[in-house]
Design an enzyme around this catalytic site. Structure first.
Site, short mmCIF file in Angstrom:
data_model
loop_
_atom_site.label_atom_id
_atom_site.label_comp_id
_atom_site.label_asym_id
_atom_site.label_seq_id
_atom_site.Cartn_x
_atom_site.Cartn_y
_atom_site.Cartn_z
N MET A 20 -35.76 38.09 -17.66
CA MET A 20 -36.43 39.54 -17.33
C MET A 20 -35.31 40.88 -17.13
O MET A 20 -34.45 40.67 -16.47
CB MET A 20 -37.06 39.35 -16.04
CG MET A 20 -37.90 40.41 -15.48
SD MET A 20 -38.80 39.97 -14.24
CE MET A 20 -37.78 39.48 -12.95
N ARG A 36 -42.09 36.59 -7.26
CA ARG A 36 -41.75 36.56 -5.83
C ARG A 36 -42.34 35.68 -4.87
O ARG A 36 -41.57 35.34 -3.71
CB ARG A 36 -42.58 38.20 -5.31
CG ARG A 36 -41.69 39.50 -5.91
CD ARG A 36 -42.39 40.87 -5.64
NE ARG A 36 -41.49 41.81 -6.24
CZ ARG A 36 -42.09 42.94 -6.23
NH1 ARG A 36 -43.11 43.61 -5.81
NH2 ARG A 36 -40.86 44.05 -6.62
N TYR A 46 -32.84 40.14 -4.77
CA TYR A 46 -33.56 40.35 -5.90
C TYR A 46 -34.75 40.07 -5.86
O TYR A 46 -35.57 40.09 -4.68
CB TYR A 46 -32.67 39.32 -6.74
CG TYR A 46 -32.95 37.83 -6.81
CD1 TYR A 46 -33.69 37.09 -5.99
CD2 TYR A 46 -31.89 37.15 -7.74
CE1 TYR A 46 -33.65 35.81 -6.04
CE2 TYR A 46 -31.83 35.64 -7.66
CZ TYR A 46 -32.76 35.17 -6.63
OH TYR A 46 -32.60 33.60 -6.57
N GLU A 47 -35.57 40.56 -6.93
CA GLU A 47 -36.83 40.59 -6.94
C GLU A 47 -37.82 41.64 -6.01
O GLU A 47 -38.84 41.50 -5.51
CB GLU A 47 -37.67 39.21 -6.87
CG GLU A 47 -37.51 38.35 -8.01
CD GLU A 47 -38.09 38.83 -9.40
OE1 GLU A 47 -39.10 39.72 -9.53
OE2 GLU A 47 -37.74 38.51 -10.63
N GLY A 48 -36.95 42.67 -5.87
CA GLY A 48 -37.28 43.68 -4.76
C GLY A 48 -36.62 43.10 -3.48
O GLY A 48 -37.23 42.18 -2.83
#
Length: 591
Positions: free
Chosen positions: A164, A297, A441-443
């Protein structure tokens, strides 16, 4: 470090006794012929054996060796290639994949348990199949039938991997700032040019091809996030007959040198006019990518839980063996020079905190996974919409709270070891380092908190929150007499969270900064109440069963949670109601 053992008994307790997942599967025609209790048990048993024996032993050696970069070629640590091939050959990469393209077709609640086991065994190793599974989700949901037929079978089989590609050196959370360009070509493909950073699994030697999902902007794209498109860019071009062709114009410029997950290749990726194909509609790429990110997430939340579980298993084994001092009430093991440290109150406090947070997190992540299954497979439109709403509400909590509690848990595990926990050979310090990335990570978890309070609570006037609150109250009402020790403190904490939620919705109308000021503490308070809901459900399920050691331990841990951990909500909600004023008392130069 103790050998990893998959917590299969607890997983089965959740699936069969707490949530009655087999009954849900029987009610959903898409799953009724695919999975039942016996199938689920067999899958988890087999996955547990493979992961404990094939992956877990690589965790420390992989951390010590790390990945190697040489002129664009990335080599994973010794043993990784063999272990990955064994994992892929068992079909585990596609455990939740669509059977029409070669996947197993298992529900998310099953794949969530497999993800936990994998990430407990080795978080760095688990990232490779995780990114592939996520890429499959976006391709399956948004790509053309031709792209799905061309790429999904090999991705599910683990022959190819996925990545990604979002972040750029100047654009992290604010993806509207990305500069990667996509120029249309006459043959329907696009020329992709730009640089991406922090790309997990962007390059490695585990598979013969890597399929990158890349965010880029078309020449006439609107400004900001509304002008982002998603493109499929293979490392090696694929011919019409499915055979691999020439190398694409995509390369790994370097590897990041990181605090943890050192055996996971975190890459700088350069796209120099690489051939790519549009996934979904032009300028709708962020929505297509979020199909992947919402599942990811939850998966990252499970990573926090998984590192905490690994730390707990080692800490318990050490606490039973390490002899230091005598118990406060007198010798427990008078035949030995000292008592094992598990007799000491503070060690028990740490171990019980770890146990309660791990088992609460496993229940919470399983609950969210079940909502994802209902949203995907139910034929009841009302049930599907309600589940989608709960997924939207609970996903930021699952990502942020499970990872925050995962770090707390791994630190407790390190502390149980004392000085040995700070030494590399015992493995506990690696888990602290590895877990730390899950909060970023991932927000980042701060972004998750803003998402929860701003988008999922305030923006809809608390509609999604009230559905959650109603579920908790309905459960407590149905639980009946005999469970007041669990339902009463839960309802009290829920009432305080209800009040704070209403207060914040009102405050945000006049003072928008209140959302950012309160969101982190609010998410944590929500998380503790959410875990309380799960612990009440587990306690009720345990009370219904013959009182085996397992169920007695479950009830004892539930009582600890309500006595020692749920009260944390009070200080958190006091901070929420303190408002934003104190955050703005200093000028910039006074910091």
């Amino acid at each position: 470090m103790a050998d990893y053992q998959a917590p299969l008994r607890d997983m089965r307790f959740l699936l069969n006794e707490v949530f009655d997942a087999p009954a849900l599967w029987r009610s959903l025609p898409a799953l009724a012929e695919v999975v039942d209790k016996e199938t689920a048990d067999a899958i988890l048993e087999e996955a547990g054996k493979l992961i404990a024996n094939g992956v877990a032993p690589l965790n420390r050696s992989g951390d010590e060796e790390g990945c190697h970069w040489n002129d664009g070629v990335v080599t994973t640590p010794a043993g990784y290639l063999e272990a990955y091939r064994q994992y892929a050959e068992g079909g585990w990469v596609g455990v939740a994949g669509d059977p029409a393209y070669g996947g197993m077709g298992m529900p998310k609640v099953i794949s969530a348990q497999v993800e936990e086991m994998m990430n407990s065994a080795s978080l760095a190793f688990g990232l490779y199949p995780m990114l592939t599974s996520g890429a499959c989700l976006s391709i399956h949901a948004h790509a053309s039938e031709a792209l799905k037929n061309q790429y999904l079978p090999n991705l599910y089989a683990g022959t190819w991997a996925g990545s990604m590609c979002l972040t750029e050196p100047h654009a992290g959370t604010d993806l509207g700032l990305i500069r990667t360009r996509a120029e249309p070509r006459a043959d329907g493909s696009y020329s992709i040019t730009g640089t991406k950073i922090f790309i997990t699994g962007g390059e490695h030697d585990l598979t013969e091809n890597i399929i990158h999902l890349v965010l880029a902007k078309l020449p006439d794209a609107p400004a900001g996030s509304k002008g982002i498109s998603l493109f499929l860019v293979p490392k090696v071009l694929v011919d019409d007959d499915g055979a691999l062709g020439e190398r694409n114009a995509v390369s790994c410029g370097s590897l990041e040198h990181k605090m943890g997950i050192k055996a996971s290749a975190t890459c700088v990726m350069n796209f120099d006019g690489a051939s790519g194909w549009l996934v979904g509609e032009p300028n709708k790429g962020l929505a297509a990518m979020f199909t992947m990110m919402n599942y990811e997430r939850l998966g990252v939340g499970i990573q926090g839980l998984a590192t905490g579980e690994r730390s707990y298993q080692s800490a318990v084994a050490y606490a039973r063996e390490r002899l230091q001092s005598r118990a406060p009430g007198g010798a427990i093991a008078p035949e030995q020079i000292a008592d094992p440290i598990i007799v000491h109150p503070d060690v028990r406090r740490m171990l019980l905190t770890m146990k309660a947070l791990n088992e609460g997190g496993r229940a919470f992540s399983s609950h969210v996974a079940l909502q994802l299954d209902i949203a995907k497979f139910s034929e009841d439109e009302q049930a599907r919409q309600r589940a989608e709403g709960q997924v939207a509400l609970l996903t930021p909590v699952a990502k942020a709270f499970l990872t925050d509690m995962g770090l707390e848990t791994t630190v407790h595990g390190q502390q149980v070891f004392g000085g040995h926990g700070y030494i590399r050979e015992w493995g506990q310090e690696q888990l602290v380092r590895d877990c730390r990335i899950t909060q970023i990570y991932e927000g980042t978890n701060g972004i998750q908190a803003l998402d929860l309070l701003g988008r999922k609570v305030v923006s809809n006037g608390g509609e999604l929150y009230r559905a959650f609150s109603d579920d908790v109250r309905a459960f407590c009402a149905d639980a009946g007499a005999g469970v007041q020790a669990f339902s009463e403190p839960l309802l009290t904490a829920l009432g305080e969270l209800d009040e704070a939620t209403d207060w914040l919705i009102e405050q945000a109308r006049q003072r928008p900064q209140e959302v950012g000021a309160a969101c982190v503490e609010y998410l944590h308070a929500f998380g503790y109440v959410g875990y309380g809901y799960m612990w009440a459900r587990m306690a009720v399920a345990a009370l219904r069963q013959p009182q085996s050691d397992f169920h007695v331990a479950k009830l004892g841990t539930a009582r600890f949670y309500f006595a020692r951990l749920l009260p944390r909500t009070r200080s958190l909600l006091a901070s929420v109601k303190a408002g934003s004023e104190s955050l703005y008392l200093l000028d910039e130069e006074q910091f």
